[in-house]
Design an enzyme around this catalytic site. Structure first.
Site, PDB file in Angstrom:
ATOM      1  N   ARG A 538     -12.953  -2.510  24.263  1.00 22.01           N
ATOM      2  CA  ARG A 538     -11.913  -1.249  24.604  1.00 22.01           C
ATOM      3  C   ARG A 538     -10.562  -2.058  24.480  1.00 22.01           C
ATOM      4  O   ARG A 538     -10.399  -3.257  25.004  1.00 22.01           O
ATOM      5  CB  ARG A 538     -11.937  -0.644  25.992  1.00 22.01           C
ATOM      6  N   SER A 602     -16.018 -10.536  30.420  1.00 20.49           N
ATOM      7  CA  SER A 602     -16.940 -10.400  31.567  1.00 20.49           C
ATOM      8  C   SER A 602     -18.141 -11.380  31.125  1.00 20.49           C
ATOM      9  O   SER A 602     -19.438 -11.127  31.001  1.00 20.49           O
ATOM     10  CB  SER A 602     -17.605  -9.020  31.735  1.00 20.49           C
ATOM     11  N   ASP A 656     -14.370  -8.820  35.970  1.00 19.60           N
ATOM     12  CA  ASP A 656     -14.351  -7.507  36.367  1.00 19.60           C
ATOM     13  C   ASP A 656     -14.241  -6.957  37.665  1.00 19.60           C
ATOM     14  O   ASP A 656     -13.998  -6.316  38.543  1.00 19.60           O
ATOM     15  CB  ASP A 656     -15.667  -6.771  35.874  1.00 19.60           C
TER      16      ASP A 656
END
Length: 919
Positions: A538, A602, A656
């Protein structure tokens, strides 16, 4: 030849005339399908009333719980005794159920008379007699070992346990004094003890209708209904516990003894009852009671025929208007005679003989008419029985939410067994009333005796199964004392991770993030955020406004990362990422401005600055070469240079968990802890700089990414690891690593459940001992199934559907066990997570020297969000283990996107504050 045809014609016409005459006289006893459907609906309404706590006291159909929670599954085995009390004879049985899997049942029985002085005597006399008969039976067969016993007691009883029954009322001419409203099982036990029959263990009290269902259920596992049509009539069936208000709990099923003989006692059948029915009722020992039974059962069928014949004779429609004394006498026509009147070929002859025995001189016309009277009475009985049974079958089908249902009905009773037409008529009408049910009718063999043994066998099986299952699930139970100890162990490991000398060898890594503060509300501006953590990537534009009308707005685009890129070279991967960024910047029209950027990456990284992250190792299917051991921020910068279209100010590389804390910190200034409880498990929190010994500086705070999933990698949790945890660990991609995470995170909980289910199945406690190929498949039991199965809104039927998707053909009992296993695994995970979090909040409190701490935890992750109980259990555990901390939990919204931007904004704020200091 002509004469023969003429005689046949006149006989047929004569027969038709007689039938029409009777049909006109008994018009109200002939029930149309429309009427039967209406009766069916009325019975359904009565069942509902009987099942509901507030309407049960006034319901005519009592719907008595039997505490029989399962039908036979074929695995029952053992040696059992059974008593059968309820008729003119008392029966004692020994039932041996084979252990070789052939479902072989051997029965040895003996009848004992029940003298009138016993059935009209006292409680002590009755139970002394029962005990003496049992003792005689056992002595003759030299039975010395202790055997479980099932007691068939064919009278209405109120039960609150399987081995308890309070007599509501006597029936069948029994009038024993002192038994009404007493527990007959307790009385039997006391009597056996008094007579020193200590080798008998009374486990179950059974109604004869339930015995019928259980006997047939042993031969056909689709049998969930029992019906008796004999001297009395009744039905039972397996009801969902969630629909039985009278019994606590809503998991599983229980057999309900409908006591349907009382249907209509409240006037619900007044429109179909005839004057003959009223006369039968008024002449009975219980006027106004058991009105449905009086229209159906063999106890009244013969008398009903007699009353009709008497009335027709008085009206001159039979026997030339003559009436004999015998015809006037109550009880002179028995139900067995009604059955013989309807026998094929012999019916008219039998009818004539019966009438002659009654002192009548019947003509051929009379015999034909009387035979048709018998037909109408028995046919009405079959029709009414069919309507009520159709209501039960419809309820079962609706409970199961099936469009079409296969089911077996266990049948017994002298009327059903001996009447030549009854069974055929009943079957035909039931199938017509419920065309969406494929019904098999199975005649019970030794229903009340064998059935009592079967109920006892099932009870023994369930008791043994539950004991073994409880032993397995107890392995997953962690006491409060043990949780407090685990909290202390976590505290020790946290401190080891912060200590300079033990940091490198610590299992809880306590990684510095170089995030020095949480949002204070002054953050503002435009920021880019990248989110790489799976097969999708993203890019986000995040606009933050400060002040009284502050807000965060996000715009994002998702890009796929093809497998060949994930497993190609590092240069190809980062070139692809930059290509996606370029497309997004073009799409948003912001390619010209070098916006500050936060990169949510992540994967395990080692940081020594907020904008530097060295990849420790790929996970989640990524295998891009030349990345491990490299600074991924530098690799991103190099890729941007190669494209040479735009420039970006990469301010922060973000975990995250930290993103979650920062996102929630923007909403709640007290938030200084981030928790991920999803596919993985992790915590971060704001630690005092002075306690982070391997980082220079003692002032202020820094967010520490604990990476607590490694807790226990030094065997400090070996005392709570089960064989299932060890197996999951050994078969994982990283054996011996992340042991705490493997007991608490969504990635592994489903696999732990699968291992337990396999073990229980191997022991013969689940799925009939059959392990399907799907169950053997690693990873097939996803954690999302645990959340679905444990949902309070999910009926066991839906649990069975989930299991069917997994190729598991489960019974209702199997579904209950699977749900218990899921609950044990998820509860342990939530408590362990809560113990770890309690260590963190107490450490913050102690860091500050406070007696009481008020703080907030920002949480993200599918396990916390979607599991129906995980969050509650976790929060309760924290509260219990850290009573000096007031902890609020808030859900994060897009920690990996919004959180990355907020970390970048906070980092820019700190950077701008440092600039004047340097000047």
């Amino acid at each position: 030849m002509f004469a023969v045809h003429l005689v046949s014609f006149w006989f047929t016409k004569l027969k038709e005339d007689q039938i029409k005459k009777v049909d006109r006289f008994l018009y109200h006893m002939r029930l149309s399908d429309e009427t039967l459907m209406d009766i069916m609906a009325r019975f359904q309404a009565e069942m509902d009333k009987g099942l509901k706590k507030d309407t049960n006291p006034t319901a005519s159909v009592k719907m008595l719980p039997t505490y029989v929670r399962s039908t036979p599954d074929g695995s029952e085995k053992g040696d059992f005794l059974a008593l059968d009390l309820g008729g003119s004879k008392f029966k004692v049985l020994r039932v041996k159920v084979s252990e070789d899997g052939t479902q072989n049942v051997q029965m040895d029985s003996q009848f004992y008379p029940t003298p009138s002085e016993i059935i009209n005597g006292s409680k002590a006399e009755l139970f002394d007699y029962v005990a003496n008969c049992l003792g005689d039976f056992m002595k003759k067969r030299q039975i010395t070992e202790k055997l479980p016993l099932g007691f068939t007691f064919s009278f209405p009883c109120k039960q609150t346990r399987l081995d308890e029954g309070v007599l509501i009322s006597w029936t069948k001419d029994y009038k024993v004094r002192g038994v009404h409203q007493t527990d007959v099982v307790n009385t039997l036990r006391k009597t056996l003890k008094k007579k020193k029959y200590t080798n008998v263990d009374v486990l179950a009290l059974v109604n004869d209708t339930v015995g019928t269902m259980m006997t047939c259920g042993y031969d056909d596992q689709l049998c969930e209904v029992g019906v008796i049509v004999g001297s009395g009539t009744n039905a039972c069936y397996m009801e969902n516990l969630s629909n039985i208000d009278l019994v606590e709990g809503d998991e599983g099923r229980m057999c309900i003894n409908t006591e349907w003989g009382a249907f209509g006692d409240d006037g619900a059948l007044d429109d179909i009852r005839t004057g003959f029915d009223n006369e039968i009722d008024l002449g009975s020992v219980n006027p106004g009671k058991q009105l449905f039974e009086k229209m159906i059962s063999g106890l009244y069928m013969g008398e009903l025929v007699r009353l009709i014949l008497l009335k027709m004779a008085k009206k001159g429609l039979l026997f030339g208007g003559k009436v004999s004394n015998a015809l006037r006498t109550k009880g002179k026509i028995e139900t067995s005679q009604v059955a013989s009147m309807e026998k094929y070929n012999e019916g008219l002859y039998n009818t004539r003989q019966i009438l002659l025995d009654l002192g009548l001189e019947p003509s051929e016309d009379d015999c034909i008419a009387v035979q048709h009277v018998a037909t109408i009475v028995s046919f009405r009985s079959a029709n009414l029985c069919a309507a009520a049974l159709a209501a039960i079958l419809t309820r079962l089908r609706e409970n199961k939410k099936l469009d079409r249902m296969r089911i077996t009905v266990g049948m017994d009773g002298t009327v059903y067994r001996t009447h030549p037409q009854y069974a055929k008529r009943l079957h035909k009408v039931v199938r017509r009333l419920v065309p969406n049910c494929d019904v098999r009718f199975l005649l019970s063999e030794s229903g009340s005796g064998k059935g009592a043994a079967m109920v006892t066998a099932v009870a023994c099986r369930l008791l043994s199964q539950h004991k073994q299952i409880d032993e397995v699930l107890d392995l997953l139970h962690i006491s409060d004392q043990k949780l407090a100890d685990i909290k202390l162990r976590m505290t020790t490991e946290l401190k080891y991770g912060l200590n300079k000398e033990t940091h490198d060898s610590a299992t809880v890594k306590m990684l510095p993030t170089y995030v020095y503060g949480t949002p204070d509300g002054t953050e503002h501006g435009k920021f880019l955020a990248l989110d790489l953590g799976g097969t999708n990537f993203r890019v986000l534009l995040v606009k933050i406004r400060s002040g009284r009308r502050r807000y965060v707005r996000m715009y994002n685009k998702i890009f796929a990362i093809p497998l060949e890129i994930m497993q190609g070279t590092g240069e190809e991967l980062f070139d692809h990422i930059v290509e996606c960024i370029a497309e997004f910047l073009d799409y948003m029209g912001i390619k010209g401005a070098p916006l500050p950027l936060g990169f949510t990456f992540s994967f395990p990284c080692k940081q020594d600055r907020i904008d530097k992250g060295t990849l420790v190792g790929w996970t989640k299917g990524f295998k891009a070469t030349d990345c491990e051991g490299q600074d991924v921020v530098d690799m991103l910068r190099e890729a941007i240079k190669r494209r040479n279209e735009f420039d970006l100010d990469i301010v922060a590389i973000v975990n995250d968990t930290v993103g979650t804390m920062m996102t929630c910190g923007y909403e709640d200034p007290d938030c200084e802890i981030g928790l991920i409880a999803g596919t993985g498990s992790n915590v971060c929190y704001m630690e005092e700089m002075k306690n982070i010994e391997f980082i220079d500086g003692d002032e202020g705070k820094m967010c520490i990414n604990t990476e607590w999933g490694g807790f226990g990698d030094n065997d400090c949790l070996s005392d709570i690891q089960t064989q299932y945890d060890i197996h999951v660990d050994e078969k994982s991609l990283n054996p011996g690593k992340q042991r705490y995470e493997k007991m608490t995170s969504g990635m592994y909980l489903g696999e732990i459940v699968r291992q337990i289910l396999i073990d229980l199945t191997k022991r013969g406690l689940l799925f009939r001992g059959q392990i399907s190929e799907r169950l053997r498949t690693k990873g097939i039991f996803e954690t999302k199934f645990i959340s679905q199965i444990e949902s309070d809104r999910l009926a066991l039927l839906q649990v069975r559907k989930i299991l069917q998707q997994l190729g598991l053909d489960s019974t209702c009992d199997d579904s209950i066990i699977v749900k218990e296993v899921c609950g044990a695994v998820s509860t342990r995970a939530a408590k362990l997570c809560g113990a770890g979090l309690a260590a963190v909040v107490d450490k913050i409190r102690e860091n500050r020297g406070l007696d009481y701490l008020k703080t907030t935890v920002g949480v993200d992750g599918t396990l916390y969000k979607l599991h129906p109980h995980f969050s509650r259990i976790l929060e309760e555990t924290v509260k219990k283990l850290s009573p000096q901390c007031d902890v609020t939990f808030i859900l994060s919204e897009d920690g990996s996107g919004k959180g990355a931007a907020l970390i970048t904004a906070v980092a820019k704020r700190f950077h701008s504050q440092e600039e004047p200091d340097k000047n």
